[in-house]
Write a protein that holds these residues in place. Sequence first.
Motif, PDB file in Angstrom:
ATOM      1  N   MET A 134      -8.068   9.313 -17.083  1.00 54.89           N
ATOM      2  CA  MET A 134      -7.120   8.224 -16.845  1.00 54.89           C
ATOM      3  C   MET A 134      -7.663   7.193 -15.851  1.00 54.89           C
ATOM      4  O   MET A 134      -6.948   6.282 -15.445  1.00 54.89           O
ATOM      5  CB  MET A 134      -5.802   8.801 -16.323  1.00 54.89           C
ATOM      6  CG  MET A 134      -4.953   9.484 -17.375  1.00 54.89           C
ATOM      7  SD  MET A 134      -4.178   8.293 -18.509  1.00 54.89           S
ATOM      8  CE  MET A 134      -2.951   7.559 -17.425  1.00 54.89           C
ATOM      9  N   TRP A 135      -8.918   7.333 -15.477  1.00 55.78           N
ATOM     10  CA  TRP A 135      -9.525   6.420 -14.506  1.00 55.78           C
ATOM     11  C   TRP A 135      -9.459   4.975 -15.007  1.00 55.78           C
ATOM     12  O   TRP A 135      -9.660   4.698 -16.184  1.00 55.78           O
ATOM     13  CB  TRP A 135     -10.982   6.818 -14.272  1.00 55.78           C
ATOM     14  CG  TRP A 135     -11.649   6.042 -13.175  1.00 55.78           C
ATOM     15  CD1 TRP A 135     -12.351   4.880 -13.293  1.00 55.78           C
ATOM     16  CD2 TRP A 135     -11.683   6.384 -11.784  1.00 55.78           C
ATOM     17  NE1 TRP A 135     -12.829   4.473 -12.070  1.00 55.78           N
ATOM     18  CE2 TRP A 135     -12.427   5.376 -11.122  1.00 55.78           C
ATOM     19  CE3 TRP A 135     -11.154   7.446 -11.038  1.00 55.78           C
ATOM     20  CZ2 TRP A 135     -12.660   5.407  -9.752  1.00 55.78           C
ATOM     21  CZ3 TRP A 135     -11.396   7.476  -9.673  1.00 55.78           C
ATOM     22  CH2 TRP A 135     -12.143   6.469  -9.039  1.00 55.78           C
ATOM     23  N   SER A 136      -9.167   4.054 -14.071  1.00 52.81           N
ATOM     24  CA  SER A 136      -9.050   2.641 -14.455  1.00 52.81           C
ATOM     25  C   SER A 136      -9.385   1.755 -13.262  1.00 52.81           C
ATOM     26  O   SER A 136      -9.692   2.237 -12.165  1.00 52.81           O
ATOM     27  CB  SER A 136      -7.619   2.343 -14.931  1.00 52.81           C
ATOM     28  OG  SER A 136      -6.728   2.329 -13.823  1.00 52.81           O
ATOM     29  N   GLY A 137      -9.275   0.456 -13.476  1.00 53.53           N
ATOM     30  CA  GLY A 137      -9.482  -0.501 -12.400  1.00 53.53           C
ATOM     31  C   GLY A 137      -8.493  -0.329 -11.267  1.00 53.53           C
ATOM     32  O   GLY A 137      -8.756  -0.746 -10.133  1.00 53.53           O
ATOM     33  N   HIS A 138      -7.346   0.279 -11.558  1.00 58.00           N
ATOM     34  CA  HIS A 138      -6.353   0.556 -10.517  1.00 58.00           C
ATOM     35  C   HIS A 138      -6.921   1.557  -9.505  1.00 58.00           C
ATOM     36  O   HIS A 138      -6.726   1.407  -8.292  1.00 58.00           O
ATOM     37  CB  HIS A 138      -5.079   1.116 -11.165  1.00 58.00           C
ATOM     38  CG  HIS A 138      -3.955   1.361 -10.209  1.00 58.00           C
ATOM     39  ND1 HIS A 138      -3.265   0.350  -9.596  1.00 58.00           N
ATOM     40  CD2 HIS A 138      -3.401   2.516  -9.758  1.00 58.00           C
ATOM     41  CE1 HIS A 138      -2.327   0.857  -8.812  1.00 58.00           C
ATOM     42  NE2 HIS A 138      -2.398   2.168  -8.882  1.00 58.00           N
ATOM     43  N   ASP A 139      -7.638   2.574  -9.991  1.00 62.25           N
ATOM     44  CA  ASP A 139      -8.273   3.536  -9.090  1.00 62.25           C
ATOM     45  C   ASP A 139      -9.341   2.862  -8.234  1.00 62.25           C
ATOM     46  O   ASP A 139      -9.473   3.160  -7.042  1.00 62.25           O
ATOM     47  CB  ASP A 139      -8.913   4.672  -9.899  1.00 62.25           C
ATOM     48  CG  ASP A 139      -7.889   5.512 -10.636  1.00 62.25           C
ATOM     49  OD1 ASP A 139      -7.248   6.364 -10.001  1.00 62.25           O
ATOM     50  OD2 ASP A 139      -7.727   5.303 -11.853  1.00 62.25           O
ATOM     51  N   ARG A 182      -4.158   2.693 -20.995  1.00 62.92           N
ATOM     52  CA  ARG A 182      -5.547   2.903 -20.583  1.00 62.92           C
ATOM     53  C   ARG A 182      -6.489   2.712 -21.779  1.00 62.92           C
ATOM     54  O   ARG A 182      -7.558   2.124 -21.654  1.00 62.92           O
ATOM     55  CB  ARG A 182      -5.730   4.314 -20.019  1.00 62.92           C
ATOM     56  CG  ARG A 182      -5.043   4.582 -18.703  1.00 62.92           C
ATOM     57  CD  ARG A 182      -5.720   3.864 -17.540  1.00 62.92           C
ATOM     58  NE  ARG A 182      -5.265   4.402 -16.273  1.00 62.92           N
ATOM     59  CZ  ARG A 182      -4.171   4.011 -15.621  1.00 62.92           C
ATOM     60  NH1 ARG A 182      -3.426   3.044 -16.147  1.00 62.92           N
ATOM     61  NH2 ARG A 182      -3.832   4.547 -14.459  1.00 62.92           N
ATOM     62  N   GLU A 185      -6.985  -0.890 -22.454  1.00 61.43           N
ATOM     63  CA  GLU A 185      -7.898  -1.495 -21.482  1.00 61.43           C
ATOM     64  C   GLU A 185      -9.355  -1.248 -21.880  1.00 61.43           C
ATOM     65  O   GLU A 185     -10.200  -2.145 -21.818  1.00 61.43           O
ATOM     66  CB  GLU A 185      -7.650  -0.906 -20.095  1.00 61.43           C
ATOM     67  CG  GLU A 185      -6.333  -1.330 -19.471  1.00 61.43           C
ATOM     68  CD  GLU A 185      -6.062  -0.593 -18.176  1.00 61.43           C
ATOM     69  OE1 GLU A 185      -6.928   0.215 -17.759  1.00 61.43           O
ATOM     70  OE2 GLU A 185      -4.998  -0.799 -17.595  1.00 61.43           O
ATOM     71  N   ARG A 186      -9.653  -0.030 -22.304  1.00 64.12           N
ATOM     72  CA  ARG A 186     -11.033   0.313 -22.640  1.00 64.12           C
ATOM     73  C   ARG A 186     -11.501  -0.425 -23.892  1.00 64.12           C
ATOM     74  O   ARG A 186     -12.668  -0.798 -24.008  1.00 64.12           O
ATOM     75  CB  ARG A 186     -11.152   1.819 -22.822  1.00 64.12           C
ATOM     76  CG  ARG A 186     -11.020   2.532 -21.481  1.00 64.12           C
ATOM     77  CD  ARG A 186     -11.198   4.009 -21.555  1.00 64.12           C
ATOM     78  NE  ARG A 186     -10.994   4.575 -20.229  1.00 64.12           N
ATOM     79  CZ  ARG A 186     -10.359   5.698 -19.986  1.00 64.12           C
ATOM     80  NH1 ARG A 186      -9.846   6.390 -20.990  1.00 64.12           N
ATOM     81  NH2 ARG A 186     -10.222   6.148 -18.759  1.00 64.12           N
ATOM     82  N   GLN A 191     -12.759  -3.580 -17.039  1.00 66.02           N
ATOM     83  CA  GLN A 191     -11.640  -4.246 -16.390  1.00 66.02           C
ATOM     84  C   GLN A 191     -11.923  -4.431 -14.903  1.00 66.02           C
ATOM     85  O   GLN A 191     -12.594  -3.602 -14.276  1.00 66.02           O
ATOM     86  CB  GLN A 191     -10.362  -3.410 -16.569  1.00 66.02           C
ATOM     87  CG  GLN A 191      -9.940  -3.207 -18.017  1.00 66.02           C
ATOM     88  CD  GLN A 191      -9.594  -4.508 -18.689  1.00 66.02           C
ATOM     89  OE1 GLN A 191      -8.742  -5.268 -18.226  1.00 66.02           O
ATOM     90  NE2 GLN A 191     -10.258  -4.780 -19.803  1.00 66.02           N
ATOM     91  N   GLN A 196      -2.278  -2.111 -10.810  1.00 62.51           N
ATOM     92  CA  GLN A 196      -1.383  -2.154 -11.967  1.00 62.51           C
ATOM     93  C   GLN A 196       0.065  -1.931 -11.543  1.00 62.51           C
ATOM     94  O   GLN A 196       0.950  -1.809 -12.386  1.00 62.51           O
ATOM     95  CB  GLN A 196      -1.820  -1.093 -12.981  1.00 62.51           C
ATOM     96  CG  GLN A 196      -3.201  -1.381 -13.564  1.00 62.51           C
ATOM     97  CD  GLN A 196      -3.747  -0.238 -14.384  1.00 62.51           C
ATOM     98  OE1 GLN A 196      -3.190   0.856 -14.400  1.00 62.51           O
ATOM     99  NE2 GLN A 196      -4.856  -0.478 -15.065  1.00 62.51           N
TER     100      GLN A 196
END
Length: 235
Positions: A134-139, A182, A185-186, A191, A196
Amino acid sequence: MDLKESDILGADIGRHWYYRSKARAMTSLLEGYEAQRILDVGAGSGFFSRHLLGHTEAREAWCVDISYEAESDSSEAGKAVYYRRAVEQLDADLVLLMDVLEHVDDDRGLLREYVAKVPIGSRFLITVPAFQWMWSGHDVFLEHKRRYTLAQLERVVRDAGLKVRGGHYYFGAVLPLAAMLRLGERLRGPQPASSQLTRHSLLSNTLLSSLCGIERPFMRFNRAGGLSVFCLAEK
């Protein structure tokens, strides 16, 4: 709790479905455990310990965060709140680490440090974000080092010298929606690092809070999945 998120939401944080639902889940998990002195590690604004002061018999909270520019004292529901950059020994019977361990390189070391500061019998309530996929730009924006599975968090807790009293996922009801976001986004490519977390309308806050409320009575049995991992432990 991250100060970046409390800065975004400001006074609306208590009305945001995510924080409101998380605070209620925390209070539900601690039902029957009458903590008097709370040590809130990486407390940020102190939202979670202040919530407990307002909804339980706890009589004071010590909020510790290296991000504080200065130490200060405050109150919630007529009870003392102490904001400190650090503490030595503290006779606390409840230690909160709400979304803290994912921020540090040595999660076991940080946890061991605070295990050593409190008496035998103290309870620890720990939450972390779930699932590395679930890793994203938010992390990245929040400067996370990792996300966890339930088994990984329980291993960290045991390695730090604590006895696990219970562990589970929460926000399982909204996990499918978050996973689709997510994935979207990918598909759009890399991103930027950005939050978020946004303010929601009364309607969306009510709907999402209600969905999480339906899940809450059964959350202790959820070892399958969710947005957050909860672990209750004891020294």
